[in-house]
Design an enzyme around this catalytic site. Structure first.
Site, short mmCIF file in Angstrom:
data_model
loop_
_atom_site.label_atom_id
_atom_site.label_comp_id
_atom_site.label_asym_id
_atom_site.label_seq_id
_atom_site.Cartn_x
_atom_site.Cartn_y
_atom_site.Cartn_z
N CYS A 114 35.27 -32.45 -14.29
CA CYS A 114 36.58 -33.00 -14.66
C CYS A 114 36.49 -34.40 -15.26
CB CYS A 114 37.51 -32.98 -13.46
SG CYS A 114 37.80 -31.30 -12.89
N HIS A 255 43.36 -37.56 -15.10
CA HIS A 255 42.95 -36.16 -14.99
C HIS A 255 44.00 -35.42 -14.17
CE1 HIS A 255 40.84 -32.53 -14.28
NE2 HIS A 255 40.62 -32.77 -13.00
N ASN A 285 44.97 -27.40 -13.90
CA ASN A 285 43.77 -28.20 -14.11
C ASN A 285 42.89 -27.50 -15.15
OD1 ASN A 285 41.33 -29.55 -13.95
ND2 ASN A 285 41.23 -29.54 -11.72
#
Ligand code: UT7
Length: 334
Positions: A114, A255, A285
């Site tokens: 990520c 993020h 996500n």
């Protein structure tokens, strides 16, 4: 002569059409819309039904080139952040290079989960600052649905598919572009967030497949605690060491893993929620794509404007985490 500053000169993104809503997921695992929304902030995510990560990346790069008004053969280098490469080799950068016909570019992939987009962005920026190249495309793309177990309610509610990209070019204003970065990793985090199968440790066998080792495993609670501290700390640190406060920051671009982690990071920076880019509700996500997706959507809608000060922040598997301070240099959307 002072060295050139790496500046972002264009953004673009690509999302597949198929929407997978919380209500759809409630039909296949024991979950519900209310739990997912209150614990994560997610309402729906996108799924790429046909194709691979390079298609998401190529779609994003084509949009980027159109927005910048330049052709693919003017690109010197393509750096791709992904944890879902089409295959181990060749790299997804090579596959995107072919799909967009960037005939003069070389490229490589970066693996930092990520945080991948930030790691790739800073790696690419070095080639601009040392004068090697004039036009680099940094792609964050992940087909997370390819490594998600849709019988595991702990993970299948979280992830989605998307690709997004930025263009880096040299600038001569020392106060604009990529101004500072903090990047960190701590390999002791490996146990709580990983995909164990298919690599050299556990090459794919019937047994690794039976044990579902080709899917994401996450101990969500453990990751949650370190993610809140990690992302909030580096975001606060980068503004302090540049003698800024939350008031000087126009946008936090976090993020998108969990709305509660995003809120904690904004609080720690003393930043009003209205200054935080949040689209986790629509996409979940998307790993390496979350940050450039936000940049692209907020630029497109005219909210992200030239001259604004923004902080990019990420936390992910590894552990990896970091923050990047940017003064926005893309011409305002028409
Ligand atoms: O992007 C890379 C970095 N990753 C992250 O930053 C993710 C960090 N972690 C998280 O975002 C959160 O930990 C999750 C969203 C993954 C989970 O939220 P949580 O508040 O930590 O929930 P939990 O795992 O502690 O589960 C709480 C309860 C459990 O039930 P019991 O044991 O209390 O009876 C779970 O079994 O919720 C249950 N649960 C669910 N219930 C309905 C877990 N998943 C679900 C679900 N639907 N999908």
């Amino acid at each position: 002569m002072s060295k050139p500053r790496a500046t972002i000169t264009a953004v673009g993104h690509y999302v597949p059409d198929k929407v997978l809503s919380n209500h759809d997921l409630a039909k296949i695992v024991d979950t519900n819309d209310e739990w997912i929304r209150t614990r994560t902030g997610i309402s729906e995510r996108r799924i790429l039904e046909h194709g691979a990560t390079s298609d998401l990346g190529a779609g994003a790069m084509k949009a980027l080139l159109k927005n910048r008004g330049v052709s693919a053969d003017t690109v010197d280098l393509i750096v791709v952040a992904t944890v879902t490469p089409d295959m181990f080799f060749p790299s997804t950068a090579c596959l995107i290079q072919e799909k967009v016909q960037a005939k003069h570019a070389w490229g490589f992939d970066v693996s930092a989960a990520c945080s991948g987009f930030l790691f790739a962005l800073i790696t690419a920026a070095q080639f601009i600052e040392n004068g090697s190249y004039k036009r680099i495309v940094v792609v964050g793309a992940d087909k997370m649905s390819a490594i998600t177990d849709y019988t595991d309610r702990n993970t299948c509610i979280l992830f989605g598919d998307a690709g997004a990209a930025v263009m880096l070019e040299p600038g001569d204003d020392p106060h604009a572009g990529i101004l500072d970065h903090i990047l960190r990793c701590d390999g002791s985090g490996e146990k709580t967030l990983h995909m164990l199968g298919g690599g050299s440790l556990n090459p794919a066998t019937r047994d690794t497949v039976d044990q579902k080792m080709h899917y994401i495993y996450q101990d969500g609670k453990s990751v949650f605690k370190v993610a809140v501290v990690g992302m909030a700390d580096v975001s606060a640190e980068i503004i302090e060491r540049n003698h800024l406060t939350g008031k000087d920051v126009d946008w936090l671009v976090p993020h998108q893993a969990n709305l509660r982690i995003i809120d904690a990071t904004a609080d720690r920076m003393g930043l009003d929620k209205s200054k935080v880019m949040i689209n986790i509700n629509k996409y979940g996500n998307t790993t390496a794509a979350t940050i450039p997706m936000c940049l692209s959507e907020w630029w497109q809608s005219g909210q992200l404007r030239k001259g604004q000060t923004i902080v990019l922040a990420a936390f992910g598997a590894g552990y990896t985490w970091g923050s990047v301070l940017v003064r926005w240099t893309v011409e305002n959307a028409a």
